[in-house]
Write a protein that holds these residues in place. Structure first.
Motif, PDB file in Angstrom:
ATOM      1  N   GLY A  57       0.834  -1.209   0.000  1.00 47.35           N
ATOM      2  CA  GLY A  57       0.000   0.000   0.000  1.00 47.35           C
ATOM      3  C   GLY A  57       0.863   1.251   0.000  1.00 47.35           C
ATOM      4  O   GLY A  57       0.519   2.267   0.609  1.00 47.35           O
ATOM      5  N   ALA A  58       1.985   1.190  -0.743  1.00 44.03           N
ATOM      6  CA  ALA A  58       2.962   2.294  -0.701  1.00 44.03           C
ATOM      7  C   ALA A  58       2.663   3.388  -1.718  1.00 44.03           C
ATOM      8  O   ALA A  58       3.425   4.347  -1.835  1.00 44.03           O
ATOM      9  CB  ALA A  58       4.365   1.736  -0.942  1.00 44.03           C
ATOM     10  N   GLY A  61      -1.241   7.715   0.772  1.00 41.75           N
ATOM     11  CA  GLY A  61      -1.528   7.864   2.202  1.00 41.75           C
ATOM     12  C   GLY A  61      -0.403   7.456   3.137  1.00 41.75           C
ATOM     13  O   GLY A  61       0.749   7.882   3.003  1.00 41.75           O
ATOM     14  N   GLY A  63       1.171   4.576   3.631  1.00 43.42           N
ATOM     15  CA  GLY A  63       2.266   3.798   3.032  1.00 43.42           C
ATOM     16  C   GLY A  63       3.227   4.691   2.256  1.00 43.42           C
ATOM     17  O   GLY A  63       4.448   4.504   2.306  1.00 43.42           O
ATOM     18  N   ARG A  82      -0.994  -1.855  -6.240  1.00 42.02           N
ATOM     19  CA  ARG A  82      -1.359  -2.369  -7.564  1.00 42.02           C
ATOM     20  C   ARG A  82      -0.863  -1.496  -8.703  1.00 42.02           C
ATOM     21  O   ARG A  82      -0.519  -1.982  -9.761  1.00 42.02           O
ATOM     22  CB  ARG A  82      -2.895  -2.510  -7.659  1.00 42.02           C
ATOM     23  N   LEU A 110       1.840  -5.332  -6.766  1.00 42.98           N
ATOM     24  CA  LEU A 110       1.290  -6.519  -6.083  1.00 42.98           C
ATOM     25  C   LEU A 110      -0.174  -6.264  -5.747  1.00 42.98           C
ATOM     26  O   LEU A 110      -0.515  -5.179  -5.255  1.00 42.98           O
ATOM     27  CB  LEU A 110       2.077  -6.736  -4.777  1.00 42.98           C
ATOM     28  N   ASN A 138       0.545  -2.867   5.107  1.00 48.03           N
ATOM     29  CA  ASN A 138      -0.188  -1.608   5.242  1.00 48.03           C
ATOM     30  C   ASN A 138      -1.365  -1.494   4.249  1.00 48.03           C
ATOM     31  O   ASN A 138      -2.357  -0.846   4.552  1.00 48.03           O
ATOM     32  CB  ASN A 138       0.805  -0.454   5.032  1.00 48.03           C
ATOM     33  N   ILE A 161      -8.798  -8.598   0.791  1.00 48.36           N
ATOM     34  CA  ILE A 161      -7.679  -7.638   0.719  1.00 48.36           C
ATOM     35  C   ILE A 161      -7.075  -7.404   2.101  1.00 48.36           C
ATOM     36  O   ILE A 161      -5.884  -7.620   2.324  1.00 48.36           O
ATOM     37  CB  ILE A 161      -8.145  -6.295   0.107  1.00 48.36           C
ATOM     38  N   SER A 189      -3.393  -2.228  11.326  1.00 52.92           N
ATOM     39  CA  SER A 189      -4.809  -2.515  11.555  1.00 52.92           C
ATOM     40  C   SER A 189      -5.534  -1.179  11.670  1.00 52.92           C
ATOM     41  O   SER A 189      -5.345  -0.301  10.831  1.00 52.92           O
ATOM     42  CB  SER A 189      -4.937  -3.367  12.815  1.00 52.92           C
ATOM     43  N   TYR A 203     -15.350  -3.493   7.018  1.00 55.86           N
ATOM     44  CA  TYR A 203     -14.002  -2.997   7.341  1.00 55.86           C
ATOM     45  C   TYR A 203     -13.663  -3.363   8.791  1.00 55.86           C
ATOM     46  O   TYR A 203     -12.590  -3.897   9.074  1.00 55.86           O
ATOM     47  CB  TYR A 203     -13.970  -1.484   7.136  1.00 55.86           C
ATOM     48  N   PRO A 234      -4.179   2.740  14.038  1.00 56.27           N
ATOM     49  CA  PRO A 234      -4.384   4.191  13.932  1.00 56.27           C
ATOM     50  C   PRO A 234      -5.873   4.547  13.971  1.00 56.27           C
ATOM     51  O   PRO A 234      -6.729   3.772  13.544  1.00 56.27           O
ATOM     52  CB  PRO A 234      -3.802   4.548  12.551  1.00 56.27           C
ATOM     53  N   VAL A 237      -6.610   9.304  10.017  1.00 55.75           N
ATOM     54  CA  VAL A 237      -5.351   9.901   9.554  1.00 55.75           C
ATOM     55  C   VAL A 237      -5.590  10.413   8.125  1.00 55.75           C
ATOM     56  O   VAL A 237      -6.303   9.756   7.355  1.00 55.75           O
ATOM     57  CB  VAL A 237      -4.230   8.823   9.532  1.00 55.75           C
ATOM     58  N   SER A 239      -5.455  10.746   4.447  1.00 59.42           N
ATOM     59  CA  SER A 239      -5.048   9.828   3.366  1.00 59.42           C
ATOM     60  C   SER A 239      -6.202   9.743   2.370  1.00 59.42           C
ATOM     61  O   SER A 239      -7.157  10.508   2.458  1.00 59.42           O
ATOM     62  CB  SER A 239      -4.752   8.431   3.931  1.00 59.42           C
ATOM     63  N   ILE A 241      -8.084   7.034   2.143  1.00 59.35           N
ATOM     64  CA  ILE A 241      -8.838   5.832   2.543  1.00 59.35           C
ATOM     65  C   ILE A 241     -10.354   5.998   2.376  1.00 59.35           C
ATOM     66  O   ILE A 241     -11.031   5.086   1.907  1.00 59.35           O
ATOM     67  CB  ILE A 241      -8.470   5.391   3.988  1.00 59.35           C
TER      68      ILE A 241
HETATM   69  N1  LIG Z   1      -6.236   6.766   7.077  1.00 62.66           N
HETATM   70  C1  LIG Z   1      -6.886   6.335   8.121  1.00 62.66           C
HETATM   71  O1  LIG Z   1      -7.687   7.061   8.706  1.00 62.66           O
HETATM   72  C2  LIG Z   1      -6.619   4.947   8.630  1.00 62.66           C
HETATM   73  C3  LIG Z   1      -7.016   4.650   9.938  1.00 62.66           C
HETATM   74  C4  LIG Z   1      -6.790   3.379  10.422  1.00 62.66           C
HETATM   75  C5  LIG Z   1      -6.170   2.435   9.635  1.00 62.66           C
HETATM   76  N2  LIG Z   1      -5.799   2.746   8.368  1.00 62.66           N
HETATM   77  C6  LIG Z   1      -5.157   1.699   7.563  1.00 62.66           C
HETATM   78  O2  LIG Z   1      -3.974   2.205   7.006  1.00 62.66           O
HETATM   79  C7  LIG Z   1      -3.673   1.469   5.831  1.00 62.66           C
HETATM   80  C8  LIG Z   1      -3.282   2.445   4.730  1.00 62.66           C
HETATM   81  O3  LIG Z   1      -4.423   3.188   4.359  1.00 62.66           O
HETATM   82  P1  LIG Z   1      -4.389   4.751   3.991  1.00 62.66           P
HETATM   83  O4  LIG Z   1      -5.145   5.438   5.026  1.00 62.66           O
HETATM   84  O5  LIG Z   1      -3.041   5.177   3.673  1.00 62.66           O
HETATM   85  O6  LIG Z   1      -5.333   4.727   2.691  1.00 62.66           O
HETATM   86  P2  LIG Z   1      -4.994   4.979   1.146  1.00 62.66           P
HETATM   87  O7  LIG Z   1      -6.242   4.636   0.411  1.00 62.66           O
HETATM   88  O8  LIG Z   1      -4.425   6.324   0.966  1.00 62.66           O
HETATM   89  O9  LIG Z   1      -3.873   3.883   0.858  1.00 62.66           O
HETATM   90  C9  LIG Z   1      -4.191   2.523   0.776  1.00 62.66           C
HETATM   91  C10 LIG Z   1      -3.080   1.810   0.040  1.00 62.66           C
HETATM   92  O10 LIG Z   1      -3.425   0.411  -0.070  1.00 62.66           O
HETATM   93  C11 LIG Z   1      -3.336   0.027  -1.423  1.00 62.66           C
HETATM   94  N3  LIG Z   1      -4.241  -1.065  -1.765  1.00 62.66           N
HETATM   95  C12 LIG Z   1      -5.595  -1.054  -1.747  1.00 62.66           C
HETATM   96  N4  LIG Z   1      -6.052  -2.242  -2.215  1.00 62.66           N
HETATM   97  C13 LIG Z   1      -4.975  -3.001  -2.509  1.00 62.66           C
HETATM   98  C14 LIG Z   1      -4.794  -4.293  -3.038  1.00 62.66           C
HETATM   99  N5  LIG Z   1      -5.829  -5.082  -3.396  1.00 62.66           N
HETATM  100  N6  LIG Z   1      -3.538  -4.753  -3.239  1.00 62.66           N
HETATM  101  C15 LIG Z   1      -2.471  -3.979  -2.931  1.00 62.66           C
HETATM  102  N7  LIG Z   1      -2.575  -2.748  -2.437  1.00 62.66           N
HETATM  103  C16 LIG Z   1      -3.815  -2.262  -2.229  1.00 62.66           C
HETATM  104  C17 LIG Z   1      -3.680   1.290  -2.196  1.00 62.66           C
HETATM  105  O11 LIG Z   1      -3.238   1.205  -3.542  1.00 62.66           O
HETATM  106  C18 LIG Z   1      -2.910   2.327  -1.394  1.00 62.66           C
HETATM  107  O12 LIG Z   1      -1.559   2.298  -1.749  1.00 62.66           O
HETATM  108  C19 LIG Z   1      -4.903   0.644   5.523  1.00 62.66           C
HETATM  109  O13 LIG Z   1      -4.685  -0.683   5.921  1.00 62.66           O
HETATM  110  C20 LIG Z   1      -5.979   1.273   6.377  1.00 62.66           C
HETATM  111  O14 LIG Z   1      -6.966   0.352   6.719  1.00 62.66           O
HETATM  112  C21 LIG Z   1      -6.008   3.975   7.853  1.00 62.66           C
END
Ligand SMILES: NC(=O)c1ccc[n+]([C@@H]2O[C@H](COP(=O)([O-])OP(=O)(O)OC[C@H]3O[C@@H](n4cnc5c(N)ncnc54)[C@H](O)[C@@H]3O)[C@@H](O)[C@H]2O)c1
Length: 344
Positions: A57-58, A61, A63, A82, A110, A138, A161, A189, A203, A234, A237, A239, A241
Motif C-alpha cells: 500500500g505504498a 496515504g 504507506g 497495484r 502486487l 499496510n 484484501i 490494523s 471494514y 491508527p 489519519v 489519506s 482511505i
Molecule cells: N487513514 C486512516 O484514517 C486509517 C485509519 C486506520 C487504519 N488505516 C489503515 O492504514 C492502511 C493504509 O491506508 P491509507 O489510510 O493510507 O489509505 P490509502 O487509500 O491512501 O492507501 C491505501 C493503500 O493500499 C493500497 N491497496 C488497496 N487495495 C490493494 C490491493 N488489493 N492490493 C495492494 N494494495 C492495495 C492502495 O493502492 C494504497 O496504496 C490501511 O490498511 C488502512 O486500513 C487507515
C-alpha cells in the motif's frame, strides 16, 4: 513553617502534578507505552538503518509517507501496491528527498487479493536484496455503506484484501525470518479493529480479524524472540482511505471526501509507527482525541462506550444519508476540543 502547612503544600503540589498529567493525557495522540517509547525508547534513526523494508500500500496515504520517512533513514525499500506508475512516482520522490540510490528501491506491483502471486513476489524481493527485515502490511481498503444496502461480495472483498491478503503475504515471508531468527512483521490494523462504528461493518470485521489472528501469531512465535509482530491501530489519519472506500457494490467507491481537518497528520502517524517498529511494541494505538479516549472507553467501560458510540453513530448515519460521508459523527466533540486547545 508548621507541619500542617507543609503537608498542605505537598498535597497541592501532587494535585497540580496530577492535573498537568491529566491535561497531557487528554492531548495525547498515542497509547501510554508508545508515548513512553517516544520519550525514552530506541530511536528509529538508530534502529532502522541498513535494513530491508517491504511496504504494501505504498502508493498513497500512510504507506507513501512511510516510504518517504524510511528513505531518509537509509533503508532498502520495496514498494508494493497495484498501480506501478504511482509507485514509480513515490520512488522518484524518495530519491529526490531521501538518502537512497536507485538500486536501493524496488518497485514491485502486487495485488493483495491475488494470493497466488505472493510467493513469486517474495522470491523477487529475496533475489534483489537477499533478506527481508521488516514487512509492513499496510495496504487496505475501507467501506462506507449500510448493511441493508451492501452486497455480500463487498464483505468478501474486504476480507480478501485487508485480512487474507495480509495473512497470505506474511505466510510467504515468515519462513525466511524464522530461518534467520530475526525480522519484524508489522500489521497496520485500525482503531476499528478494537471498536466498531456504523457504515463500516465489513471494514471493522476485517480489522478485528487481523488483531485476533496476529495476536495469536505473536504467541506462536514465542520460540523466536528475534521475530516480532507489531499490531498498529491508527485512528483517523489524512489519506485517501475514505475516497477509496467501497460502497454497496464492489465496483463502486465513494470517490470523494469533503474535509479531513479533523484527522491526524500523516507524518505524525508514520513517525509514531516508526517508533513502534524501533521498539518492537506488540500493539500501539495512534489517534488524536477524542478517538483515543473512545478506544480506552471501549477497553475499560464497554457499556458506556456503546451508549456514546450509538449516539455519535446516529449522526454518522445521518451525515452519510445527507451525502457528507466523510463526517464521522465525532465532529461536535472535535470542534469543541479544537476551540478549547486554541485557548490554552
Ligand atoms: N487513514 C486512516 O484514517 C486509517 C485509519 C486506520 C487504519 N488505516 C489503515 O492504514 C492502511 C493504509 O491506508 P491509507 O489510510 O493510507 O489509505 P490509502 O487509500 O491512501 O492507501 C491505501 C493503500 O493500499 C493500497 N491497496 C488497496 N487495495 C490493494 C490491493 N488489493 N492490493 C495492494 N494494495 C492495495 C492502495 O493502492 C494504497 O496504496 C490501511 O490498511 C488502512 O486500513 C487507515
Amino acid at each position: 513553617m508548621s507541619w500542617e502547612l507543609l503537608l498542605w503544600l505537598l498535597a497541592l503540589g501532587t494535585l497540580l502534578a496530577l492535573v498537568v498529567q491529566l491535561l497531557r493525557f487528554l492531548r495525547a495522540d498515542g497509547d501510554l507505552t508508545l508515548l513512553w517509547a517516544e520519550w525514552q525508547g530506541r530511536r528509529p534513526e538508530w534502529e532502522l538503518t541498513d535494513v530491508v523494508v517491504w511496504v504494501t500500500g505504498a502508493s498513497s496515504g500512510i504507506g507513501e509517507e512511510l516510504a518517504y520517512q524510511l528513505s531518509k533513514l537509509g533503508v532498502s525499500l520495496v514498494l508494493s501496491a497495484r498501480r506501478a506508475h504511482e509507485l514509480e512516482r513515490v520512488k522518484r520522490r524518495c530519491l529526490e528527498n531521501g538518502n537512497l540510490k536507485g538500486k536501493d528501491i524496488l518497485v514491485l506491483p502486487l495485488d493483495l487479493a491475488d494470493r497466488s502471486s505472493h510467493e513469486e513476489a517474495t522470491k523477487t524481493v529475496l533475489q534483489e536484496f537477499g533478506k527481508i527485515d521488516i514487512l509492513v502490511n499496510n495496504g487496505g481498503v475501507s467501506q462506507r455503506s449500510l448493511f441493508m444496502d451492501t452486497n455480500v461480495d463487498v464483505y468478501k472483498e474486504l476480507i480478501e484484501i485487508n485480512y487474507l491478503g495480509t495473512v497470505s503475504l506474511t505466510k510467504c515471508v515468515l519462513p525466511h525470518m524464522i530461518e534467520r531468527k530475526q525480522g519484524k512483521i508489522v500489521i497496520v490494523s485500525s482503531l476499528l479493529g478494537i471498536i466498531s462504528v456504523p457504515l463500516s461493518g465489513g471494514y471493522c470485521a476485517s480489522k478485528h480479524a487481523l488483531r485476533g489472528f496476529f495476536s495469536t501469531l505473536q504467541m506462536e512465535l514465542d520460540a523466536y524472540p528475534g521475530v516480532t509482530v507489531s499490531n498498529i491501530c491508527p485512528g483517523p489519519v489524512i489519506s485517501n482511505i475514505v475516497k477509496n472506500s467501497l460502497t454497496g457494490e464492489v465496483t463502486k467507491t465513494l470517490g470523494s471526501e469533503a474535509d479531513q481537518s479533523h484527522k491526524m497528520a500523516t507524518s505524525r502517524c508514520v513517525r509514531l509507527m516508526l517508533i513502534c517498529m524501533a521498539n518492537d511494541l506488540k500493539e500501539v494505538w495512534i489517534a488524536e482525541q477524542p478517538f483515543l479516549l473512545m478506544a480506552y472507553l471501549w477497553q475499560y467501560m464497554p457499556t458506556w462506550a456503546w451508549w456514546l458510540t450509538n449516539k455519535l453513530g446516529k449522526k454518522r448515519i445521518e451525515n452519510f444519508k445527507s451525502g457528507v460521508a466523510s463526517r464521522c459523527g465525532y465532529d461536535m466533540l472535535i470542534q469543541k476540543r479544537n476551540d478549547r486547545f486554541q485557548h490554552l
